[in-house]
Motif scaffolding. Sequence first.
Motif, PDB file in Angstrom:
ATOM      1  N   GLY C  28       1.265  -7.702   5.037  1.00 43.33           N
ATOM      2  CA  GLY C  28       1.298  -6.287   5.398  1.00 43.33           C
ATOM      3  C   GLY C  28       1.233  -6.083   6.901  1.00 43.33           C
ATOM      4  N   LEU C  29       0.312  -6.810   7.533  1.00 44.98           N
ATOM      5  CA  LEU C  29       0.170  -6.694   8.981  1.00 44.98           C
ATOM      6  C   LEU C  29       1.460  -7.143   9.667  1.00 44.98           C
ATOM      7  CD1 LEU C  29      -2.192  -6.103  11.048  1.00 44.98           C
ATOM      8  CD2 LEU C  29      -2.299  -8.555  11.327  1.00 44.98           C
ATOM      9  N   SER C  30       2.030  -8.218   9.111  1.00 43.68           N
ATOM     10  CA  SER C  30       3.192  -8.845   9.714  1.00 43.68           C
ATOM     11  C   SER C  30       4.399  -7.923   9.734  1.00 43.68           C
ATOM     12  CB  SER C  30       3.503 -10.115   8.926  1.00 43.68           C
ATOM     13  OG  SER C  30       4.573 -10.788   9.493  1.00 43.68           O
ATOM     14  N   ILE C  31       4.668  -7.278   8.607  1.00 43.37           N
ATOM     15  CA  ILE C  31       5.835  -6.389   8.532  1.00 43.37           C
ATOM     16  C   ILE C  31       5.686  -5.251   9.546  1.00 43.37           C
ATOM     17  CG2 ILE C  31       7.056  -4.752   7.041  1.00 43.37           C
ATOM     18  CD1 ILE C  31       7.517  -7.334   5.826  1.00 43.37           C
ATOM     19  N   SER C  42      -5.969  -0.800  11.175  1.00 42.71           N
ATOM     20  CA  SER C  42      -6.605  -0.258   9.969  1.00 42.71           C
ATOM     21  C   SER C  42      -6.357  -1.183   8.777  1.00 42.71           C
ATOM     22  CB  SER C  42      -6.070   1.146   9.663  1.00 42.71           C
ATOM     23  OG  SER C  42      -4.683   1.083   9.407  1.00 42.71           O
ATOM     24  N   HIS C  43      -5.737  -2.315   9.062  1.00 48.92           N
ATOM     25  CA  HIS C  43      -5.366  -3.257   8.004  1.00 48.92           C
ATOM     26  C   HIS C  43      -6.556  -3.650   7.125  1.00 48.92           C
ATOM     27  CE1 HIS C  43      -2.763  -6.249   6.220  1.00 48.92           C
ATOM     28  NE2 HIS C  43      -3.643  -7.195   6.465  1.00 48.92           N
ATOM     29  N   GLY C  44      -7.625  -4.083   7.761  1.00 47.60           N
ATOM     30  CA  GLY C  44      -8.808  -4.519   7.009  1.00 47.60           C
ATOM     31  C   GLY C  44      -9.398  -3.392   6.188  1.00 47.60           C
ATOM     32  N   ALA C  45      -9.441  -2.202   6.780  1.00 42.32           N
ATOM     33  CA  ALA C  45     -10.003  -1.059   6.072  1.00 42.32           C
ATOM     34  C   ALA C  45      -9.162  -0.718   4.856  1.00 42.32           C
ATOM     35  CB  ALA C  45     -10.090   0.139   7.014  1.00 42.32           C
ATOM     36  N   LEU C  46      -7.831  -0.851   4.997  1.00 44.35           N
ATOM     37  CA  LEU C  46      -6.945  -0.562   3.859  1.00 44.35           C
ATOM     38  C   LEU C  46      -7.187  -1.549   2.726  1.00 44.35           C
ATOM     39  CD1 LEU C  46      -3.695   0.268   5.815  1.00 44.35           C
ATOM     40  CD2 LEU C  46      -4.826   1.769   4.186  1.00 44.35           C
ATOM     41  N   ILE C  47      -7.396  -2.831   3.104  1.00 47.49           N
ATOM     42  CA  ILE C  47      -7.673  -3.837   2.083  1.00 47.49           C
ATOM     43  C   ILE C  47      -8.961  -3.469   1.338  1.00 47.49           C
ATOM     44  CG2 ILE C  47      -8.362  -6.248   1.758  1.00 47.49           C
ATOM     45  CD1 ILE C  47      -6.390  -6.997   3.948  1.00 47.49           C
ATOM     46  N   ALA C  48      -9.985  -3.091   2.109  1.00 46.57           N
ATOM     47  CA  ALA C  48     -11.252  -2.717   1.484  1.00 46.57           C
ATOM     48  C   ALA C  48     -11.071  -1.489   0.602  1.00 46.57           C
ATOM     49  CB  ALA C  48     -12.300  -2.452   2.558  1.00 46.57           C
TER      50      ALA C  48
END
Lengths: 441, 256, 288, 338
Positions: C28-31, C42-48
């Motif tokens: 997700g981060l990569s794209i 906000s990647h980590g927060a979205l995962i959580a």
Amino acid sequence: MASRAILWIAIAVVVIAIIGGLAWYLSRETAQETAQTPQALQPTGEKEGCVIKIGFTTSLTGKLQKESAEQLNGIKLWADEVNSKGGIKLPDGRKCTVKLVYYDDESKSARVQELYQKLITDDKVDYLISPYSSGLTAAAAAVTDGYHKVMIATGAASDSIFTKGYQYVYQLYTPASRYMTSAVDLLLELDQSNKKVALLFENSKFAKSVASATKAYLEEKGFQIVYEDYYPPGTTDFATYIAKISASGATALLGGGHFQDGFNLVKQLYSANIKSIKYVAILVAPPEPAFAELGDAAVGVIGPSQWEPGVKYSPEAAKKLGIEWYGPTVDEFVKAYKSKYGKTPGYHAAGGYAAGLVLQYVIEKAGLDTEKAKEILDNLDIMTFWGRIKFYKEADKHGLQIGHSMVLVQWQKTDGKLTKVIVYPEAAAEAKAVYPIPWSK
Amino acid sequence: MSVVLRVENVYKSFGGVKALEGVSMTVNEGMILGLIGPNGAGKTTLFNVITGYYKPDKGRVELFGRDVTGWPTHKIAQLGVARTFQIPKPFPDLTVFENVLVSIKFSSRKLSEQEAAEEAKRILEFLGLDSHAHMLASQLNVALEKRLELARALARQPRLLLLDEVLAGLNPSEVAYMLEKIKRAKQEFGLTIVMIEHVMHAVMNIADRIVVLHLGKKLAEGTPEEIARDPRVIEAYLGDPKLALAFVERLSSKKR
Amino acid sequence: MVVSPELIMGGLVSGIIIGSLYGLAALGLSIIWGVLKVVNLSHGALIALSMYLVYTLSVMYGVPLPVALLASILTGFLLGIAAYYLFVHRVLGGPELASLLSTFGFGLIILGILELAFGGIARTIPVSQHVIEVGHAPIMLVQIIGAIIAVAVAVGAYLLLYRTWFGRAVRAVVMNAEASALMGVNVVRVLALSFTLGVLFAVTAGSLLSLAYSFTPETGTKYELYSFTIVVLGGLGNPLGSLVGGIILGIAEQLTSVIVSGSWGPLVAFLILLVMLIVRPTGLFAKL
Amino acid sequence: MEAKNILRELARGRMITNITVAAIILALLTIGIGSLYSETLSYYRETLSTFMMLFSVVLGLNIILGYTGYVSFGHAVFFGIGGYTAMVLMYYYGVNVYLAMIIAALAAMAAAQAIGFIVLRLRGAYFAIATIAVLEAFRVIVSNVEYLGGSEGLQLEASYYTGYSIAGYRGQMSVHYIAYFLLLGTVTLGLLLNLYVSRSQFGAGLRAIREDEDAAEAIGINTWKFKTLAYVLSSITPALAGAIIAWKRNIVLPEEFFSLTLSIESIISVMLGGAGTVLGTVTGTAIYHTVKTIFLTSFPSLHLIIFGITIAFIAEVLPMGIIGWLRLMSTRLRFLLE
């Protein structure tokens, strides 16, 4: 460019020198005077309406929020009870109500220091209770002890706070060095032949200090430590650790740190089904009711707890030991807590209440005289619902808790229902410990 | 007449792409050299090699008689080389005045704050930018941006000026204005100039000599007349109407 | 303690399994990084967030697990679109700092909501605890299923980007947004969809991870930090690169844990990141 | 436009900044001295100490982020290095805090040189990510090295402080006062460094690098040297603050000294005021610190959400910060608002 730089640096040096010199001058001028130390700012609470102010910080936000909230509940319950009876009776005969003054420390030591300063000098509180956790209490002690303010430390199990030479900080919790030792004692009682121990603790301040004390105790008792490792905080996957424990041939496992990791460790350990391990003792997680979510995996797991609603401390037990009993009984406390908050108290809540109780005892005997309070605390040896309370009074570990001891709980299955029972020490035990852990059969 | 710039047998490739293959050329003092060639011929790459952004794979670059191959850009700049960029690179959040002032501050001249400010003002006036002095560079239109690029390069009082398509995207009257300024600057500051240019009639008009690059190699070199008549050049450019037109223009004006 | 080949084997296998999940999280981060040139903090927060979505639906409301997973992923999709227009669109093409701060702010909002709603206590979703043992290492069935899904998603993403019209449009925008616009590509829509796709992958990873481990609102941070490394390892926007990068990181972490100690595991991730940034910032594999 | 006018305006602007900065330092000094004699000021002294701790990191960060344009996302690494260096010296060798501070600053500068050698070749988001990685790597290393106290940290004994005294306060009582003045000294140094950078040719070079590194090279700026020097300078005040806080708090812990939160708080402060302006750092940090304190006491459970919205707002609507925005409103103000 270079000459400009030199000019600026010169200006910087001059300004710093002025500030530094001023500070030095101020310190030199008054250093000879006898320290008009902080006694000068002693409380004013005595006259106006007679209110005793108890100050502390609590972590309304941040990572310690949950435990801290329970501790706060305990303290509040104590204050309400005292005030509903019209307050505390001082030695001079007056009755004073209690007022709690507290702030949110965000679980951060920077805030703790800022706020304890405020509590002492701005709010002019009479006595202090520590924040929750060893780290924050260490930060608070650095402020409070300088002001010669008595602080009851609850929720702080670290030993190291009490080796720093503080003279006005008193610990209620059984210190980290004795956290796991009863788990070792129990194992010795259960099975003399189980000697191969694996240690897997979290790499955090509290767990690390428990681990090093446990290790020393195990070695002293002739155990063989076949595996030792520390996992980083927040670890969720224990596969490789379990693989190594399994390969090490360990027959007992001691470890843990916080709730989450202890929970995951047990969960994965159970799934891995290592038959050789017969005894598992985990820090922090097992006493929590949420541990029951593990279902069958929880059965047989042992955990040290500072206090449980089922403990057997009683006035009779105090009499047997020849010490004074003080405050409500365990049942009275549990009942009062339940009716106020609608749930059974855990040890954080009990610790909060106990901190208030100790202050109450001290205030009844010493009023608001800090030095007298210190003397009473130094020689204190009483039993309460929390257990026995006695502090180490020599300077090298002043204030360290030596009276109180841990109980061990174990999750057991009776009639298909998962329950948490006290299994150690014998005097407090509700049931006998299940051994070996069911999965190894 | 001394040699200002000598490029000898320079090679440069990126991955598998050969951008320069054995290019050599010499620029004498006081000369305007036009560097032309179709897109992808390696002109800007050559500039980047000269100014030290790229290190050549092979070959050497000499400036003012010194071997500067592999020198870092700023050291080459400090020798008295200034350049403009194909895509202008002003300092966007500085004002026009500050852009020029910074450039003056890092030229080899030792000026007081006051003198530097006067000098900046002089250069802005020279390029008709004085009324925009307080604007941010990011607020300029293309034409003014190109002028600012030139102003910032001139502010260094260079001995060698490398211009990378300073005329691209300008309308005819702006082109004329810039050409005029370049000529005047050359006289006033005693510059030597190498210019990459696609506006052919302009190059033909202003350059003393022309070097044609094609696919990383030097295709031809000579006076504008010689280049205009060179069949290889015409072949390389075949189908480029703008260029063809420029040639015709040039030849017809010579006949008259 | 002697490290036996058996233990190494166990470390390798669990490294591959866990690494695939890391890879999926990083995808997700990569794209988003590759297409929008935005590092989504906000990647980590979205995962959580996705973990708590699955938890709320399946544990608190008793929705069947597969439905809960799908619902969580769908919510992620909608959230992605909304987040793009609220937090990303305005800062595109601006300085890096603006997009870093804007997405970080979005992450904080999510974290704040999770803290408010659930507090810091760890949550678990009860699923089958069946394990398969490889070299003493217990590997959960859920993990294996997760890893298989991760591989499938990565391959799917690869096909999407290289075999479909949408993929061509995305790659055209990456190469030259202006030219693509002239050729009739709706650049804003492509960017919004790419961002949504990135959020979708993050949410999918989070949903799968929620089955294997317990979690708190802060759990996502670890995956976010690891994702940085994986993206740099695997090349921006390259789905298969992410997967392989994840597996490399997973193996490195697990072997460190077997051979040295688990507490050094995170260091390996950061060292790989630093070395990669210096030696080969374009990644081991081609960019999108 | 007259060159002389510009110079006059410039001089006036500098004077205003000088007076503002001097006024701030004097006010802080007065409060500090006042608190020695008035107990009621001591809470403000503590709040201001926390403020100055953050401000020290901000002043360092502004040099690399504001003037040079490199988004250092893990700048607290220098706070940590400073704190740990000082603590090791004090804990194992009984060095006094003044010497420990100086050595801590030197150690941080050396570390900045070394870290810079690695990370400064990266630009933009890559640089930002790399600095996060460096910070996290330091945290992991420190929490695993026994000599540095591992995850338990190092804690000074109460007896260590017996030699310190100020205005009649002795030992640990004196620490908070002395730390205040030391932090004030650090902030003063940081302000002077920032003023130097904003006015010197060196600073002009940094700005050129921020705006366009290639073009900066083209006008003869040794960008590598300049940005390395900027990075080294930016490590001084965070390291000094780290050393003072380690001494004041008497304990160093990996997660509190190598803290991503502190890094991000300082970025927010820089951005809020306006990156690359001296007045911006003061304004930004003061507003951030005040607002944070208010939020935390008034809406403790909502503060993360409110912060998230604030940060996103700054990024999207006010990316140049308050002072930056004022400067943009009128280019005349550029000179007044340094």
